[in-house]
Motif scaffolding. Sequence first.
Motif, short mmCIF file in Angstrom:
data_model
loop_
_atom_site.label_atom_id
_atom_site.label_comp_id
_atom_site.label_asym_id
_atom_site.label_seq_id
_atom_site.Cartn_x
_atom_site.Cartn_y
_atom_site.Cartn_z
N SER A 150 0.82 -1.22 0.00
CA SER A 150 0.00 0.00 0.00
C SER A 150 0.84 1.26 0.00
N GLY A 151 2.12 1.12 0.34
CA GLY A 151 2.93 2.32 0.44
C GLY A 151 3.12 2.75 1.88
N ASN A 152 2.52 2.02 2.80
CA ASN A 152 2.75 2.29 4.21
C ASN A 152 4.00 1.57 4.69
N TYR A 153 4.59 2.13 5.72
CA TYR A 153 5.69 1.41 6.34
C TYR A 153 5.64 1.67 7.84
N PHE A 154 6.11 0.66 8.57
CA PHE A 154 6.08 0.76 10.03
C PHE A 154 7.38 0.22 10.58
N GLU A 155 7.74 0.74 11.73
CA GLU A 155 8.93 0.19 12.38
C GLU A 155 8.48 -0.80 13.44
N TYR A 156 9.22 -1.89 13.57
CA TYR A 156 8.84 -2.94 14.50
C TYR A 156 10.00 -3.38 15.38
#
Lengths: 279, 244
Positions: A150-156
Motif C-alpha cells: 500500500s505504500g505504508n511502512y512501520f517500524e517494529y
Amino acid sequence: MFRNQYDTDVTTWSPAGRLFQVEYAMEAVKQGSAAIGLRSKTHVVLGCVNKANSELSSHQKKIFKVDDHIGVAIAGLTADGRVLSRYMRSECINYSYTYESPLPVGRLVVQLADKAQVCTQRSWKRPYGVGLLVAGLDEKGAHLYYNCPSGNYFEYQAFAIGSRSQAAKTYLERRFENFSESTREDLIKDALMAIRETLQGETLKSSICTVAVVGAGEPFHILDQETVQKLIDSFDIAGTEEGPAAAPDSAAEGGSAAEGGAASEQGAPADEGVAPMDI
Amino acid sequence: MTKQHPAWSPYDNNGGTCVAIAGADYCVIAADTRMSTGYSILTRDYSKICKLADKCVMASSGFQADVKALQKLLAARHLIYQHQHNKQMSCPGMAQLLSNTLYYKRFFPYYSFNVLGGLDNEGKGCVYTYDAVGSYERVGYSSQGSGSTLIMPFLDNQLKSPSPLLLPAQDAVTPLSEAEAVDLFDMSFLASGYVAVMMPIGEISFFYSNIRSGVIVVEDKLYICAPVSVKDCKFQASDMAIIL
C-alpha cells in the motif's frame, strides 16, 4: 457487497473509501511463505521459510543483501521482491558514491514506500505484490521496518509476514519486550523458534529455512546451512514438547557448549562460529 | 596567427610513479606516496593504490581527482557485480571493465595512468598496463607515471622480457621470488627518484621515505608492505652511481 464492481482498477475507489486492488496486493503477501524479523539494540535477525515448488527445483531466494548495513526479507511475489531489492541496492550504491557514507535505513524505507505509493495511483500500473521486512543499522542503532504494497511502512521490534505468520507473531508477542537486551545468539534462536512456529509440526531443518544477521560491527550476511543446522540442533535438545520458557535455558547451555566457552549466556561474546560474509 | 591557449585547464598532474611485477603465484605493486602540483608538494603521504577486488589491485598516477573518481566508479561497479553474481570479480574481468570505463570518456579522458595487478583465475600473477583512454595489455611487469621512462628500461634489463616478436608467444611473468621482486622496487624507485626530479644527492634520503605504499598479493593473501624508512633502506647515496 460492492467488491466486484470497484476492484477492477487500482484507481477506482469503493463507496466505503477503499482501494480493493491495493488490498488484494496485500493478500498476495499473505499467500507467500513466511518471513520474520526481530531486533535488539545492536542486531537485527531476519528469517524465512524456504519452500521449493518440488523436490527437483531449487529454493526461492527470499532474503537479499542490500548493503553491508541493510538486508531485506520478502514475502509474496518474489519477482517483485527481486526488482525492489535491485532498486534498493542501486540506491545504496548511489548514495555511498555521492556521500561516501551508508544510506540511512529510514531514508531507504521512505523511498521504497513512495515507490509503492506511485503504483497505487496510476491506472497503467499495479501495486507491488510483495511485503518487505527491511533490517538495517544506522547511527542510532538497529531497525526493523515493514513495507506494505500500500505504500505504508512501520517500524517494529519484531514482526512476521506471509502464510501462517500469525503463529510466529503470537510467539514474538509473548517475548518481544526482552528483545532489546537480547544477545545476538538469543536473537537468532528466537528467530528460529518463530520460524518453527510457522511450520506447524513440521521438523525445522536448515534446508527449509534461511537466517540472516546484521549487527554493530557485523555486516549483513546470510548464515550458511551448516551454521544454521548447528544452531537448530543446539536448541532442539529441548524438544518440541517442553514449554517455551524451558527451551531457551537448555538451548543456551547447548549453545555455549557448541561455542566451546564456559561463558554465561548474558556475557557470551559475539561471533565465534559466525559464517563468513555471503559476498 | 598564434594558437590561443586556454586560461584554465581541467587537468593537473599530481605526479608519481607506479610499478607492478607479476610472478608465478604472486603479484607485487608499488607506488610512491608523493602528491605534487608543479614544483610544490601537496602531501608526502598519499596512497595511489586501491584494492578493487579480492585479487585485484590498481595503482594510478596522473591527476588524482580523476584517479579518485575512477576508483569510486570501479568500486561501485564491483559492488553491483557482487550482487548479481554472488562472487568477487576476477582480475582479468576487472581489467576489461577498467578499459571500457576509460574509453567511455574517450573525448574527455580520465587523466589517469593505470597499472592493474593481481592474480588471474588460475592463481598466476598478472599485470595489466593502460594508457589514459583504455588501451591495455597483459604484461609481466610495467610502470606508469613520471618515473616510468626510467624504470621501464631498468626492469627490461633485470627481468629479461622475452621479445614480443617470438613465436610461440612467451610469458613475461618473472621466475623471481617475491622477495627478489620487492628488492627490485627499492632499486627502481631509487633510480627514478634521483633523476626524475633532479635533486642534489643530499635529498635522496628524502625520497627513500616516500617509498611507502606497496601492496603484495601472495596466493590468497593481500597485504601492505611495511614502510621503508631511511634506516631500513639498503641503498646509500654512494650506490646511486653504480645503478645509474
